[in-house]
Design an enzyme around this catalytic site. Structure first.
Site, PDB file in Angstrom:
ATOM      1  N   GLY A 265      -9.508  -5.901  -0.251  1.00  0.00           N
ATOM      2  CA  GLY A 265     -10.313  -4.789  -0.062  1.00  0.00           C
ATOM      3  C   GLY A 265     -10.442  -4.294  -1.516  1.00  0.00           C
ATOM      4  CB  ILE A 266     -11.539  -0.924  -2.485  1.00  0.00           C
ATOM      5  CG1 ILE A 266     -12.138  -0.244  -3.651  1.00  0.00           C
ATOM      6  CG2 ILE A 266     -10.528   0.204  -1.800  1.00  0.00           C
ATOM      7  CD1 ILE A 266     -12.907   0.973  -3.697  1.00  0.00           C
ATOM      8  CG  HIS A 267      -6.041  -0.469  -1.859  1.00  0.00           C
ATOM      9  ND1 HIS A 267      -6.227   0.696  -2.763  1.00  0.00           N
ATOM     10  CD2 HIS A 267      -5.677  -0.057  -0.995  1.00  0.00           C
ATOM     11  CE1 HIS A 267      -6.143   1.857  -1.875  1.00  0.00           C
ATOM     12  NE2 HIS A 267      -5.736   1.232  -0.724  1.00  0.00           N
TER      13      HIS A 267
ATOM     14  CG  LEU B 106      -2.756  -8.947   6.187  1.00  0.00           C
ATOM     15  CD1 LEU B 106      -2.917  -8.528   7.758  1.00  0.00           C
ATOM     16  CD2 LEU B 106      -1.897 -10.410   6.243  1.00  0.00           C
TER      17      LEU B 106
ATOM     18  CG  HIS C  75      -1.720   1.221   1.398  1.00  0.00           C
ATOM     19  ND1 HIS C  75      -1.460   2.262   2.029  1.00  0.00           N
ATOM     20  CD2 HIS C  75      -3.239   1.455   0.731  1.00  0.00           C
ATOM     21  CE1 HIS C  75      -2.374   3.204   1.663  1.00  0.00           C
ATOM     22  NE2 HIS C  75      -3.383   2.774   1.114  1.00  0.00           N
TER      23      HIS C  75
END
Length: 127
Positions: free
Chosen positions: A73-75, A70, A9
């Site tokens: 999600g949106i990413h 982990l 990230h």
């Protein structure tokens, strides 16, 4: 030649990014990949594109990208697939593959249990 690109990230706090670089170093030392780079989705350098460029500059003809995230999600669902499409357009001569996030791999269960044992064996961590 094949390269490994870890994708994180990214954080403005430099020490928060250092862990992924340490993992990359351990992977490089363990063998299997001569080229191991890290790239970040946002907030800090190198970007994913810059890290891919480093792989290519070192002779990579195929780059395996592993999201160092982990959970889904949106990413993982939206951002990384979009980045991947753009990278394929920009570098059509390079073979690329995007793996899945670390997720709920049983090995992560062991890591959590290792941390639990550390706490049990280190009463000084209690407050």
């Amino acid at each position: 030649m094949e390269a490994l690109l870890l994708i994180g990230h990214g954080s403005r706090a430099e020490q928060a990014n250092e862990g992924m670089f340490r993992i990359a170093g351990m992977i490089r030392k363990a063998g299997g990949f001569t080229i191991v780079e890290c790239g970040f989705l946002q907030l800090c350098p190198p970007t994913i594109e810059e890290a891919l460029g480093r792989c290519i500059a070192q002779g990579a003809e195929r780059v395996l990208m592993v999201p160092y995230f982990l959970h889904t999600g949106i990413h993982i669902r939206e951002d990384l697939p979009s980045v991947f499409v753009e990278l394929k357009k920009r570098f059509p001569h390079v073979k690329m593959a995007m793996g899945t996030e670390l997720g709920d791999d049983p090995l992560l269960t062991q890591v959590v249990m290792n941390r639990v044992e550390e706490m049990r064996n280190s009463p000084s961590k209690e407050q």
